[in-house]
Scaffold this motif. Structure first.
Motif, PDB file in Angstrom:
ATOM      1  N   SER A 186       0.823  -1.205   0.000  1.00  0.00           N
ATOM      2  CA  SER A 186       0.000   0.000   0.000  1.00  0.00           C
ATOM      3  C   SER A 186       0.858   1.256   0.000  1.00  0.00           C
ATOM      4  CB  SER A 186      -0.927  -0.002   1.217  1.00  0.00           C
ATOM      5  OG  SER A 186      -1.766   1.122   1.218  1.00  0.00           O
ATOM      6  N   TRP A 190       0.554   3.504  -3.380  1.00  0.00           N
ATOM      7  CA  TRP A 190      -0.243   4.720  -3.222  1.00  0.00           C
ATOM      8  C   TRP A 190       0.407   5.773  -2.321  1.00  0.00           C
ATOM      9  CZ3 TRP A 190      -3.318   0.033  -2.654  1.00  0.00           C
ATOM     10  CH2 TRP A 190      -4.088  -0.257  -3.794  1.00  0.00           C
ATOM     11  N   ARG A 194      -3.986   1.834   2.531  1.00  0.00           N
ATOM     12  CA  ARG A 194      -5.327   1.602   2.004  1.00  0.00           C
ATOM     13  C   ARG A 194      -5.917   0.364   2.671  1.00  0.00           C
ATOM     14  NH1 ARG A 194      -6.094   4.489  -2.959  1.00  0.00           N
ATOM     15  NH2 ARG A 194      -4.722   6.326  -2.743  1.00  0.00           N
ATOM     16  N   ASN A 197      -9.384  -4.433   1.191  1.00  0.00           N
ATOM     17  CA  ASN A 197     -10.181  -4.694  -0.001  1.00  0.00           C
ATOM     18  C   ASN A 197      -9.547  -4.071  -1.248  1.00  0.00           C
ATOM     19  OD1 ASN A 197     -12.624  -5.764  -1.262  1.00  0.00           O
ATOM     20  ND2 ASN A 197     -13.193  -3.618  -1.558  1.00  0.00           N
ATOM     21  N   ALA A 198      -9.052  -2.848  -1.118  1.00  0.00           N
ATOM     22  CA  ALA A 198      -8.426  -2.176  -2.261  1.00  0.00           C
ATOM     23  C   ALA A 198      -7.186  -2.930  -2.713  1.00  0.00           C
ATOM     24  CB  ALA A 198      -8.075  -0.741  -1.890  1.00  0.00           C
ATOM     25  N   GLN A 201      -8.162  -6.333  -4.372  1.00  0.00           N
ATOM     26  CA  GLN A 201      -8.684  -6.140  -5.720  1.00  0.00           C
ATOM     27  C   GLN A 201      -7.572  -5.828  -6.709  1.00  0.00           C
ATOM     28  OE1 GLN A 201     -11.813  -3.226  -5.725  1.00  0.00           O
ATOM     29  NE2 GLN A 201     -13.228  -4.485  -4.542  1.00  0.00           N
TER      30      GLN A 201
END
Length: 235
Positions: A186, A190, A194, A197-198, A201
């Motif tokens: 994460s 990003w 996050r 789930n993000a 996916q």
């Protein structure tokens, strides 16, 4: 005191050219100086090219929304000019639209409006230097990345990846056979944390593209994270 902020402030005097309008250059030059870097500023893309031809920078931070930046594609740096890694500040969430002129190879991007913490994180990653490259790009078996074009290929198939998918794939590839936690993924993809789930996916979408043909390269270590490599090699 431990935590993410001290880890970001690891500059050791590296030379950084910040290219942008007054607000961007003032904010980032002060921030980077406090983090241990030495900074110079340029107000236009043209000025940045001139400075890059005269001085060896370790990194260029370039705001792609400057009016003259789209025309830089026709400009060329003199032969033999050092080409530093480039961190793009862009309003367009598409790596394919970013100009490679100031740096061939290592590059990354942050979308505007940006967070200072993410700029510092990307700066640190780019200044660590490129991962080991073979024949022009990092690779694992038949999986090859072309950082100059931000493209990935497995065998003869070119993978249609989003920026986040490309970034995740590169992080997994250069850390092959290392399990990366969701927090690590994460922060790299990003620049912040996050939800599960993000991340799940994103990994699922990438896995469908990379592992279309056997053998599968992206694996889950339940309770720990994800890793890239051949399962038989891990065994």
């Amino acid at each position: 005191m431990t935590g993410e902020r001290p880890a970001l402030a690891r500059g050791s005097g590296q030379h950084v050219l910040v290219v942008g309008g007054p607000e961007v250059t003032e904010l980032l030059s002060v921030t980077l100086e406090l983090a241990g870097y030495r900074t110079w500023v340029a107000g236009t893309g043209t000025e940045a090219l001139t400075r890059a031809a005269e001085h060896r920078y370790d990194l260029v931070v370039l705001d792609t929304t400057l009016p003259d930046v789209p025309g830089l594609g026709s400009r060329r740096l003199p032969p033999g000019t050092h080409r530093p890694p480039v961190l793009f500040l862009t309003a367009d969430d598409s790596l394919g639209s970013l100009l490679p002129e100031l740096g061939l190879g290592e590059r990354d991007y942050v979308t505007k409006p940006f967070r200072v913490a993410e700029v510092l994180a990307r700066t640190q990653v780019l200044l660590r230097g490129p991962a080991r490259h073979h024949e022009g790009g990092p690779r694992y078996g038949d999986l090859v990345l072309d950082d100059a074009r931000c493209q990935a290929r497995r065998g003869t198939l070119t993978l249609d990846l989003t920026p986040a998918e490309y970034r995740l794939l590169r992080h997994l590839l250069v850390n092959a056979h290392r399990v990366l936690s969701k927090d690590q993924i994460s922060r790299y993809v990003w620049g912040d944390l996050r939800g599960d789930n993000a991340i799940e996916q994103l990994v699922s979408r990438l896995r469908r593209k990379v592992d279309r043909d056997a053998p599968a390269l992206i694996h889950t270590r339940r309770g720990f994270g994800y890793w890239l490599g051949r399962a038989e090699a891990e065994a």
